[in-house]
Scaffold this motif. Structure first.
Motif, PDB file in Angstrom:
ATOM      1  N   ILE A  29      50.851  70.724  33.415  1.00 16.51           N
ATOM      2  CA  ILE A  29      50.624  69.474  34.140  1.00 16.51           C
ATOM      3  C   ILE A  29      51.472  68.361  33.547  1.00 16.51           C
ATOM      4  O   ILE A  29      51.487  68.155  32.340  1.00 16.51           O
ATOM      5  N   SER A  30      52.165  67.649  34.421  1.00 19.60           N
ATOM      6  CA  SER A  30      52.869  66.421  34.080  1.00 19.60           C
ATOM      7  C   SER A  30      52.087  65.294  34.745  1.00 19.60           C
ATOM      8  O   SER A  30      51.992  65.245  35.971  1.00 19.60           O
ATOM      9  N   MET A  31      51.537  64.420  33.958  1.00 23.76           N
ATOM     10  CA  MET A  31      50.635  63.395  34.470  1.00 23.76           C
ATOM     11  C   MET A  31      51.278  62.020  34.339  1.00 23.76           C
ATOM     12  O   MET A  31      51.961  61.740  33.355  1.00 23.76           O
ATOM     13  N   ASP A  32      51.104  61.173  35.356  1.00 17.96           N
ATOM     14  CA  ASP A  32      51.512  59.780  35.233  1.00 17.96           C
ATOM     15  C   ASP A  32      50.548  58.892  36.000  1.00 17.96           C
ATOM     16  O   ASP A  32      49.719  59.378  36.758  1.00 17.96           O
ATOM     17  N   PHE A  33      50.667  57.617  35.753  1.00 18.31           N
ATOM     18  CA  PHE A  33      49.801  56.644  36.412  1.00 18.31           C
ATOM     19  C   PHE A  33      50.517  56.103  37.643  1.00 18.31           C
ATOM     20  O   PHE A  33      51.520  55.409  37.522  1.00 18.31           O
ATOM     21  N   HIS A  34      50.006  56.434  38.832  1.00 21.60           N
ATOM     22  CA  HIS A  34      50.584  55.930  40.068  1.00 21.60           C
ATOM     23  C   HIS A  34      50.076  54.538  40.401  1.00 21.60           C
ATOM     24  O   HIS A  34      50.672  53.846  41.223  1.00 21.60           O
ATOM     25  N   ALA A  35      48.988  54.144  39.824  1.00 17.14           N
ATOM     26  CA  ALA A  35      48.429  52.814  40.057  1.00 17.14           C
ATOM     27  C   ALA A  35      47.901  52.275  38.732  1.00 17.14           C
ATOM     28  O   ALA A  35      47.174  52.967  38.034  1.00 17.14           O
ATOM     29  N   VAL A  36      48.323  51.080  38.393  1.00 15.38           N
ATOM     30  CA  VAL A  36      47.831  50.431  37.179  1.00 15.38           C
ATOM     31  C   VAL A  36      47.250  49.071  37.568  1.00 15.38           C
ATOM     32  O   VAL A  36      47.567  48.542  38.641  1.00 15.38           O
ATOM     33  N   PRO A  37      46.395  48.507  36.722  1.00 19.93           N
ATOM     34  CA  PRO A  37      45.804  47.203  37.052  1.00 19.93           C
ATOM     35  C   PRO A  37      46.867  46.156  37.384  1.00 19.93           C
ATOM     36  O   PRO A  37      47.830  45.979  36.642  1.00 19.93           O
ATOM     37  N   GLY A  42      53.859  46.745  43.661  1.00 18.18           N
ATOM     38  CA  GLY A  42      53.457  46.085  44.896  1.00 18.18           C
ATOM     39  C   GLY A  42      53.476  46.965  46.127  1.00 18.18           C
ATOM     40  O   GLY A  42      53.296  46.483  47.239  1.00 18.18           O
ATOM     41  N   TRP A  43      53.691  48.263  45.942  1.00 17.89           N
ATOM     42  CA  TRP A  43      53.713  49.181  47.074  1.00 17.89           C
ATOM     43  C   TRP A  43      52.311  49.724  47.328  1.00 17.89           C
ATOM     44  O   TRP A  43      51.477  49.769  46.431  1.00 17.89           O
ATOM     45  N   ASN A  44      52.057  50.176  48.548  1.00 22.31           N
ATOM     46  CA  ASN A  44      50.703  50.592  48.928  1.00 22.31           C
ATOM     47  C   ASN A  44      50.151  51.724  48.069  1.00 22.31           C
ATOM     48  O   ASN A  44      48.961  51.805  47.849  1.00 22.31           O
ATOM     49  N   HIS A  45      50.980  52.607  47.537  1.00 17.85           N
ATOM     50  CA  HIS A  45      50.475  53.717  46.727  1.00 17.85           C
ATOM     51  C   HIS A  45      50.257  53.323  45.263  1.00 17.85           C
ATOM     52  O   HIS A  45      49.895  54.159  44.443  1.00 17.85           O
ATOM     53  N   SER A  46      50.439  52.047  44.941  1.00 14.08           N
ATOM     54  CA  SER A  46      50.213  51.596  43.567  1.00 14.08           C
ATOM     55  C   SER A  46      48.827  50.978  43.399  1.00 14.08           C
ATOM     56  O   SER A  46      48.530  50.415  42.356  1.00 14.08           O
ATOM     57  N   THR A  93      53.996  54.941  33.528  1.00 17.37           N
ATOM     58  CA  THR A  93      53.831  54.284  34.823  1.00 17.37           C
ATOM     59  C   THR A  93      54.816  54.872  35.816  1.00 17.37           C
ATOM     60  O   THR A  93      55.979  55.078  35.488  1.00 17.37           O
ATOM     61  N   ASN A  94      54.373  55.093  37.030  1.00 16.05           N
ATOM     62  CA  ASN A  94      55.225  55.614  38.085  1.00 16.05           C
ATOM     63  C   ASN A  94      55.887  54.464  38.840  1.00 16.05           C
ATOM     64  O   ASN A  94      55.211  53.555  39.304  1.00 16.05           O
ATOM     65  N   GLU A  95      57.196  54.513  38.940  1.00 18.40           N
ATOM     66  CA  GLU A  95      57.982  53.576  39.740  1.00 18.40           C
ATOM     67  C   GLU A  95      57.704  52.098  39.454  1.00 18.40           C
ATOM     68  O   GLU A  95      57.406  51.332  40.361  1.00 18.40           O
ATOM     69  N   PRO A  96      57.819  51.669  38.188  1.00 18.21           N
ATOM     70  CA  PRO A  96      57.636  50.237  37.927  1.00 18.21           C
ATOM     71  C   PRO A  96      58.786  49.437  38.542  1.00 18.21           C
ATOM     72  O   PRO A  96      59.915  49.926  38.610  1.00 18.21           O
ATOM     73  N   GLN A  97      58.500  48.264  38.999  1.00 12.99           N
ATOM     74  CA  GLN A  97      59.496  47.393  39.608  1.00 12.99           C
ATOM     75  C   GLN A  97      60.085  46.488  38.528  1.00 12.99           C
ATOM     76  O   GLN A  97      59.683  45.344  38.365  1.00 12.99           O
TER      77      GLN A  97
END
Length: 108
Positions: A29-37, A42-46, A93-97
């Motif tokens: 398993i490769s795990m990451d955070f798709h949504a953080v506080p 700012g994308w809907n999946h975050s 974190t996944n896909e940080p802006q």
């Protein structure tokens, strides 16, 4: 979005089942955070569509601290002997802006 303790227990059970199934079938398993506080992009999946409030805005640093707390908790959990050979990677974190958050904030 806020989850109850009962929801958290349910999600924990599914996470543990996923680890058990991965071990049984030889999957890592490769795990990451798709949504953080506050949302990292700012994308809907975050977790929140709209503004980025991770290291940004009035709650930016509080959201970053909460995120670091979650990362620490999961890192400690998956480092236990019974999990570390199955959950082999943790992405913070996944896909940080980056341009929105700013490199100065990220480097502090």
């Amino acid at each position: 979005m806020c989850y109850s303790t009962q929801d958290s227990l349910l999600y924990s059970r599914y996470f543990l089942k996923a680890i058990k199934w991965a071990r049984k079938y030889g999957i890592r398993i490769s795990m990451d955070f798709h949504a953080v506080p506050g949302s990292q992009n700012g994308w809907n999946h975050s977790g929140k569509l709209g503004t980025v409030n991770l290291l940004n805005g009035p709650m930016g640093y509080a959201n970053a601290q909460r995120t670091l707390d979650y990362i620490r908790i999961f890192a400690e959990f998956i480092s236990q002997p019974e999990y570390r050979d199955v959950v082999v990677m943790l992405g913070a974190t996944n896909e940080p802006q980056g341009p929105t958050i700013g490199l100065d904030s990220l480097s502090r």
